[in-house]
Design a protein around this motif. Structure first.
Motif, PDB file in Angstrom:
ATOM      1  N   GLU A 104       1.181  -1.190  -0.017  1.00  0.00           N
ATOM      2  CA  GLU A 104      -0.195  -0.077   0.121  1.00  0.00           C
ATOM      3  C   GLU A 104       0.742   1.101   0.097  1.00  0.00           C
ATOM      4  O   GLU A 104       0.967   1.892  -0.868  1.00  0.00           O
ATOM      5  N   SER A 127      -2.330  11.877  -0.736  1.00  0.00           N
ATOM      6  CA  SER A 127      -2.386  11.127  -0.323  1.00  0.00           C
ATOM      7  C   SER A 127      -1.445  10.270  -0.312  1.00  0.00           C
ATOM      8  O   SER A 127      -2.234   9.304   0.722  1.00  0.00           O
ATOM      9  N   PRO A 163      -4.789   7.044   2.570  1.00  0.00           N
ATOM     10  CA  PRO A 163      -5.785   6.906   3.028  1.00  0.00           C
ATOM     11  C   PRO A 163      -6.492   5.106   2.864  1.00  0.00           C
ATOM     12  O   PRO A 163      -5.298   4.720   2.436  1.00  0.00           O
ATOM     13  N   ARG A 217      -7.074   1.374   1.817  1.00  0.00           N
ATOM     14  CA  ARG A 217      -6.680   0.815   0.252  1.00  0.00           C
ATOM     15  C   ARG A 217      -5.645   2.096  -0.651  1.00  0.00           C
ATOM     16  O   ARG A 217      -6.397   1.876  -1.343  1.00  0.00           O
ATOM     17  N   ALA A 218      -4.837   2.684   0.004  1.00  0.00           N
ATOM     18  CA  ALA A 218      -4.221   3.386  -0.934  1.00  0.00           C
ATOM     19  C   ALA A 218      -3.721   2.638  -2.206  1.00  0.00           C
ATOM     20  O   ALA A 218      -3.535   3.257  -3.946  1.00  0.00           O
ATOM     21  N   SER A 262      -5.852   0.351  -4.159  1.00  0.00           N
ATOM     22  CA  SER A 262      -5.916   0.472  -4.996  1.00  0.00           C
ATOM     23  C   SER A 262      -7.047   2.431  -5.021  1.00  0.00           C
ATOM     24  O   SER A 262      -7.600   2.680  -6.516  1.00  0.00           O
ATOM     25  N   HIS A 263      -6.666   2.884  -4.997  1.00  0.00           N
ATOM     26  CA  HIS A 263      -6.849   4.360  -4.398  1.00  0.00           C
ATOM     27  C   HIS A 263      -6.147   5.127  -5.704  1.00  0.00           C
ATOM     28  O   HIS A 263      -6.794   5.824  -6.502  1.00  0.00           O
ATOM     29  N   PHE A 274      -7.279   6.600  -9.741  1.00  0.00           N
ATOM     30  CA  PHE A 274      -6.534   7.926 -10.030  1.00  0.00           C
ATOM     31  C   PHE A 274      -5.798   7.852 -10.926  1.00  0.00           C
ATOM     32  O   PHE A 274      -6.104   8.495 -11.635  1.00  0.00           O
ATOM     33  N   VAL A 307     -14.627   6.696  -6.925  1.00  0.00           N
ATOM     34  CA  VAL A 307     -13.534   7.575  -6.452  1.00  0.00           C
ATOM     35  C   VAL A 307     -14.754   7.998  -4.881  1.00  0.00           C
ATOM     36  O   VAL A 307     -13.965   8.147  -3.789  1.00  0.00           O
ATOM     37  N   TRP A 351     -14.425   6.384  -2.225  1.00  0.00           N
ATOM     38  CA  TRP A 351     -13.212   6.775  -0.711  1.00  0.00           C
ATOM     39  C   TRP A 351     -13.894   8.674   0.106  1.00  0.00           C
ATOM     40  O   TRP A 351     -13.806   9.067   0.520  1.00  0.00           O
ATOM     41  N   GLY A 354     -10.714  14.119  -4.931  1.00  0.00           N
ATOM     42  CA  GLY A 354     -11.481  13.721  -5.759  1.00  0.00           C
ATOM     43  C   GLY A 354     -12.205  14.977  -6.122  1.00  0.00           C
ATOM     44  O   GLY A 354     -12.186  14.926  -7.335  1.00  0.00           O
TER      45      GLY A 354
END
Lengths: 648, 505
Positions: free
Chosen positions: B24, B97, B101, B103-104, B106-107, B111, B144, B148, B240
């Motif tokens: 992550e 970021s 955050p 679940r970094a 998949s975040h 993005f 997004v 999140w 976001g």
């Protein structure tokens, strides 16, 4: 010497940014830097004035050239801007000395002098601008930095609100400059700061815009209220903003553009100036707070400048000469009085007139300066404002405006009111005092006050024909006759008589205090009411916006309901049919199997299995998630269109 | 080739992050690395662009030859600034970021995918390609917000998705309309521009423009299609919201300058007055409703409606001026200024509103609230926050020295010749925005120190390093454009003049 002109703006601007970025780290170095830059400013302004520098810096340009003529930042010094740029630099320097000593600006000095220097840079840019982009940059930055300076002590209640009132009022009128810029571009294809030669209707639009912006900045009626709120600012800020800068910018803009203003706009200018001089003069007499009195007087004195600009617009050279002289002399006078007010606020702890009884006796040096400035303000012969005001009046007469006599009487009355409020100050500060003497005023403040008073008195020299001719030559107008002896005697004796009456009987001025003139005739309340009205309108719009949203949601709820119906039909009908088909197929297969068990059995089983599987698959898209239905529909529509297009 | 790599690089990086199950923390840095490369590549592209050279870096590969749809991408002075904005804003969001955050990985991946869709839309020179990227951006943004966001995020995300998706269907309809009117039939934007469809069928052209307009107006958004915006912003995470306002709204306005205006010049001229009216209504409506908000993030969201209204005002005025001057517009003058201002406004709004939403995110991270009533006197404990909020607010209200002034001044000055009444009304917008931002500053920064219940006022932390590094570049770029606008105008100006010439045909 275009380098001097560029440095005149860029040096204080970069110094200010430097202080603001460094914040508390530069608190100790802020005063020396501001003073050094102040001295440099005087020197640079002088150089630029003498050499009549001009230059152009790329701004709205593309591929190395301006997108339209005049879209760059153009700066130049001509006779009028020479006078102003030197005045601004000199007053800024002297008031900086006072600010360095004043306790109100003692904390966060980097922030204070950072905004201070930015403000001075913005004013110098405004004064020397020759294009609309340059003017607007200076003009708007001046407004924003004044917000920061007035609200400097933001921790104290009401200070930020006062800055907000000032900024919003001036910005409301600044909108006129945006429109004027567009009208000039539409009419001439250029963004140069010049209205001459515009045709109808652009001339009218541009003139209206310029006049609106100027009246707002100069706190003329009906926009005067913001100046009252601005008195919440520290004393040095009042001394700088309400003498040579900010309010002066409006009058200056009208003087600069006088030869292009449309006829109707000229009439508006003249009457706005005259009525402000009269009404705000009366408001000043009614004040019980020294800074409020000085603020109202500033608006009133700007009224004379605006009146002169109007006369100049109507074709009178004396109007231009008188307006410019009055602007300059008033800058010194008012800066001096604000410095004195600030000194008394620090040493005596009050700016209420009642508490300033005998103030001049308790702080003699500052007292001398204040009384001298008050005498100039009163228009006592042979001091400067006496002649400059008469020069403006001569301009009004020469301009041949409609109802010229009425204007003349209004302006004379306004002049008499100046004598009344100046005498009101003098009567109080010179009153006998037997209490303890005050703590010492700092030497810097005393020097600042005395220098400003001396300049104010010395500027009386414009009454001398030789000096007057030189001034006329500087501004590029024919010397003409100037005010007649009769007019000078009349206004001078009027000032002396009114001043003497108020000195002898202060109750005459006191009677004003109990009228609605004391709360500035509701001009500040008017501005606040407009603000509240806008907020009310905004809340109504917000409610409507929510209904709009509800409407959209209701629409989508309708779509959703339809989708549910379709879904039911889908489950019962289509899906049922698929399953029924599967079941039927199986049944048929069984019957067939009886007939031909061995040959078809395997194939039928496969068909049935596939049909059953399809039934399961057909259910899969029914996730119940609306957006996925939409996605499917979209893909379907898209594919359908593409197929149509391909086979068309 | 360079451009293709530039567009696809973020998505590939995102897929690699997911496929390789990168840890992550490393994934967050991977996002920073990938977006840094994109920034560098955009800078390189900027350096190599010839402003007067029309479309450059173009690549065309056969895709669906039967309808003449191809993978056709390219850049010019209209799209490059927006791609640069995209690159910078995503970089800032990547830095932002780093605050971990959930679940970094998949975040970061979502993005990066979103970045590709935005870059792709700006680069696309084919309607189908444009639509593909345009729609995928909606999908990515949906995840997004839903994944999140905070508050009622599922509902807001769904509303955003449905609304903008329905809008994009209208857009697709318009694209098909353009296709049907072209001879020979094509989805290629360059060909459609060279040979505008439906030029002999004004009624059909108007209908096609209507479809395009609705599709793009929802995304922009303009009144009355804007109600999806406030909830989406309020419930989206800060990064976001920054991307949504900073970049995604520009996909709509960019559609006008890239597709609607050049391919339907006659219809654009015919309906220009109405477009101006819609722009002015958006300007005033957005500002008025924003003034009434009691929540910082909703307020900023409504100012977007206001700022995008100016873009429509400028672009509509170009149409009016083209109609009045006809073909003989040898001096592009006013119309060129208005068109340039509209493009500068897109960039400026991206920088400033991106910064404002990140600043609002600071407030959320400190006390889970955006309400004016819950905060006060913050300059006492968070001076750095006060500075960035004030600079961004003054930029957004159009203070000279920042980019917003350049854009709005050009739009006003350029449009006035064509639509004087509209401009005179629209300037009120900058007064209202001044009022609302000064009000917000007064509520949040000055007065007595107030914080939401349960927050220890003394422990409130000023800007962290990642907050500083993500917000300051946006403001610095806005100042750069404000003080040296020619840096941007050198690139935008010639392309805007070309656009004016295309509309004036």
């Amino acid at each position: 010497m275009s380098a001097a002109l560029l440095a005149l703006v860029l040096l204080p601007a970069s110094g200010g940014m430097f202080l603001l970025l460094g914040r508390h780290r530069f608190d100790r170095g802020a005063v020396p830097l501001a003073l050094v830059l102040g001295v440099a400013g005087v020197f640079l302004a002088g150089t630029a004035a003498v050499t009549r520098a001009s230059l152009s810096v790329p701004f709205l340009s593309s591929g190395g050239r301006a997108v339209v003529d005049g879209a760059d930042v153009g700066l130049a010094v001509d006779g009028l801007s020479a006078v102003l740029t030197v005045t601004v630099a000199a007053v800024a320097l002297v008031v900086s000395v006072f600010a360095a000593a004043d306790h109100e600006a003692r904390s966060s000095r980097a922030r204070f002098f950072g905004y201070w220097l930015l403000f001075v840079a913005a004013m110098q840019l405004t004064v020397t601008a020759t294009t609309f982009p340059a003017l607007l940059v200076g003009w708007e930055l001046m407004g924003a930095t004044s917000y920061a300076l007035i609200g400097f002590r933001w921790r104290a209640a009401g200070k930020t609100a006062a800055g907000t009132t000032a900024l919003l009022t001036t910005r409301a009128t600044d909108l006129g400059l945006y429109v004027a810029a567009g009208a000039v571009l539409a009419g001439s294809g250029s963004l140069s700061l010049d209205l001459v030669g515009l045709g109808s209707p652009w001339l009218g639009v541009a003139s209206t815009g310029v006049v609106l912006a100027a009246l707002g900045k100069s706190a003329q009626l009906p926009f005067s209220g913001w100046l009252s709120a601005a008195m919440q600012g520290p004393s040095p800020v009042s001394a700088l903003l309400h003498s040579a800068t900010m309010v002066a910018a409006g009058g200056y803009l009208l003087l600069r553009l006088h030869d292009g203003l449309a006829g109707p706009a000229t009439v508006v200018v003249v009457w706005a100036g005259a009525s402000t001089a009269l009404v705000l003069g009366a408001v000043a007499v009614a004040q019980t707070d020294l800074k409020q009195l000085l603020a109202a007087s500033t608006a009133a004195q700007m009224g004379f400048v605006v009146l002169g600009a109007g006369a100049a617009a109507a074709g009178s050279d004396a109007g231009l000469l008188g307006g410019a002289e009055h602007l300059t002399a008033h800058a010194a006078v008012k800066a001096g009085l604000f410095v004195a007010a600030g000194a008394w606020l620090s040493t005596l702890g009050t700016k209420q007139l009642a508490g300033l009884r005998g103030a001049a006796r308790r702080t003699p040096a500052v007292g001398v300066a204040a009384v001298a400035c008050a005498a100039v303000l009163a228009g006592i012969p042979p001091l400067s404002l006496w002649t400059t005001k008469d020069e403006v009046l001569a301009g009004v007469q020469a301009a041949g405006l409609p109802a010229g006599t009425v204007l003349h009487v209004v302006a004379l009355t306004a002049g008499a009111l100046s004598a009344a409020y100046a005498a009101k100050i003098v009567a109080l500060v010179l009153a006998p005092w037997r209490g303890p003497s005050a703590q010492r005023v700092s030497a810097a403040t005393t020097v600042a006050a005395l220098v400003l008073a001396a300049s104010a008195v010395a500027l009386g020299a414009v009454a001398l024909p030789a000096v007057r001719d030189a001034a006329a030559d500087l501004l590029g107008v024919p010397p003409g006759q100037g005010p007649g002896v009769g007019a000078l005697v009349l206004s001078g004796s009027l000032a002396l008589v009114v001043g003497a009456v108020v000195l002898a009987r202060p109750a005459v001025a006191g009677a004003f205090e109990r009228t609605s003139l004391a709360p500035w005739l509701g001009t500040l309340a008017l501005l606040r009411a407009v603000g509240r009205g806008a907020l009310g309108l905004a809340r109504a719009a917000d409610r409507t916006d929510r209904s709009l949203d509800h409407g959209v949601m209701a629409l989508s709820a309708g779509v959703l309901a339809t989708a549910r119906i379709v879904e039911i039909a889908d489950v019962r009908g289509i899906d049922g049919a698929v399953e029924g088909a599967a079941v039927g197929t199986v049944g048929a297969a069984r019957r067939t199997a009886v007939l031909d068990d061995r040959v078809l059995d395997g194939a039928v089983r496969r068909v049935a299995g596939t049909a059953g599987h399809l039934g399961v698959l057909a259910r899969r898209p029914q996730t119940g998630l609306l957006h996925q239905y939409y996605a499917q529909a979209a893909v379907g529509v898209g594919v359908l269109f593409l197929v149509l297009l391909i086979v068309r | 080739m360079l451009l293709t790599v530039l567009v696809l690089l973020p998505a590939v990086a995102g897929i690699v992050l997911m496929a390789a199950r990168v840890p992550e923390r490393a994934a967050a840095w991977g996002w920073v690395a990938a977006s840094s490369v994109v920034v560098a590549m955009v800078a390189w592209t900027w350096w190599g662009l010839d402003p007067d050279g029309g479309i450059q870096y173009d690549v065309k590969v056969r895709w669906i030859p039967t309808v003449d749809a191809s993978y056709h991408v390219g850049l010019d002075g209209l799209s490059l600034p927006l791609m640069a904005l995209t690159a910078v804003l995503f970089w800032c969001c990547a830095i932002w970021s780093l605050r971990r955050p959930e679940r970094a990985r998949s975040h970061a991946a979502i993005f990066l995918l979103l970045e590709t869709t935005c870059l792709g839309t700006f680069a696309a020179l084919d309607l189908i390609l444009f639509f593909l990227f345009f729609d995928l951006s909606i999908v990515a943004m949906y995840f997004v917000i839903a994944g999140w966001g905070h508050g009622d995020r599922q509902r807001s995300a769904l509303k955003f998705f449905l609304y903008t998706f329905v809008g994009s269907l209208a857009l697709l309809l318009g694209f098909i309309g353009l296709f049907l009117g072209s001879t020979p039939r094509t989805f290629d934007i360059v060909r459609l521009t060279a040979n505008p469809p439906w030029h002999d069928a004004p009624g059909t052209a108007s209908l096609v423009l209507l479809a395009l307009f609705i599709g793009l107006a929802v995304k922009t958004p303009v009144f009355p299609f804007h109600t999806w915006l406030p909830p989406a912003h309020t419930d989206a995470p800060a990064e976001g919201s920054a991307v949504l306002a900073g970049v995604l709204l520009k996909l709509g306005t960019f559609g006008f300058v890239r597709i609607a205006m050049p391919t339907l010049p006659d219809a654009w001229q015919r309906w220009a007055t109405w477009i101006v009216v819609i722009g002015v209504v958006s300007v005033l409506w957005g500002a008025l409703v924003a003034l009434a908000q009691t929540d910082l993030k909703r307020m900023i969201a409504y100012t977007s409606v206001n700022h995008m209204g100016y873009v429509l005002l400028g672009l509509g005025a170009v149409g009016v001026l083209a109609r009045e001057n006809g073909d003989a517009a040898d001096d592009i003058g006013s119309a060129g200024v208005a068109a340039t201002g509209a493009v500068v406004q897109m960039v400026s709004h991206g920088l400033l509103t991106g910064a404002l939403f990140l600043v609002a995110g600071i407030l959320w991270s400190r006390g889970r609230s955006y309400a004016f009533s819950q905060w006060g006197g913050l300059s006492r404990v968070m001076p750095g926050f006060g500075v960035v909020l004030a600079v961004a607010a003054f930029g957004s209200l159009g203070l000279p020295g920042l980019s917003g002034f350049v854009a709005e001044f050009e739009i006003f000055a350029g449009s006035l010749a064509g639509v004087p009444v509209a401009v005179t009304v629209a300037v009120l917008g900058i007064l209202l925005t001044a009022g609302l931002f000064l009000r917000a500053l007064r509520h949040l920064l000055t007065g007595d120190l107030t914080v939401p219940d349960g927050v220890d006022a003394r422990s409130i932390q000023d800007l962290t390093a990642s907050e500083r590094v993500s917000i300051v570049p946006l403001l610095a770029l806005s100042v750069a454009v404000g003080l040296l606008p020619w840096l941007l105008l050198d690139v935008v100006g010639p392309a805007a003049d070309d656009l004016v010439a295309l509309v004036a045909r």
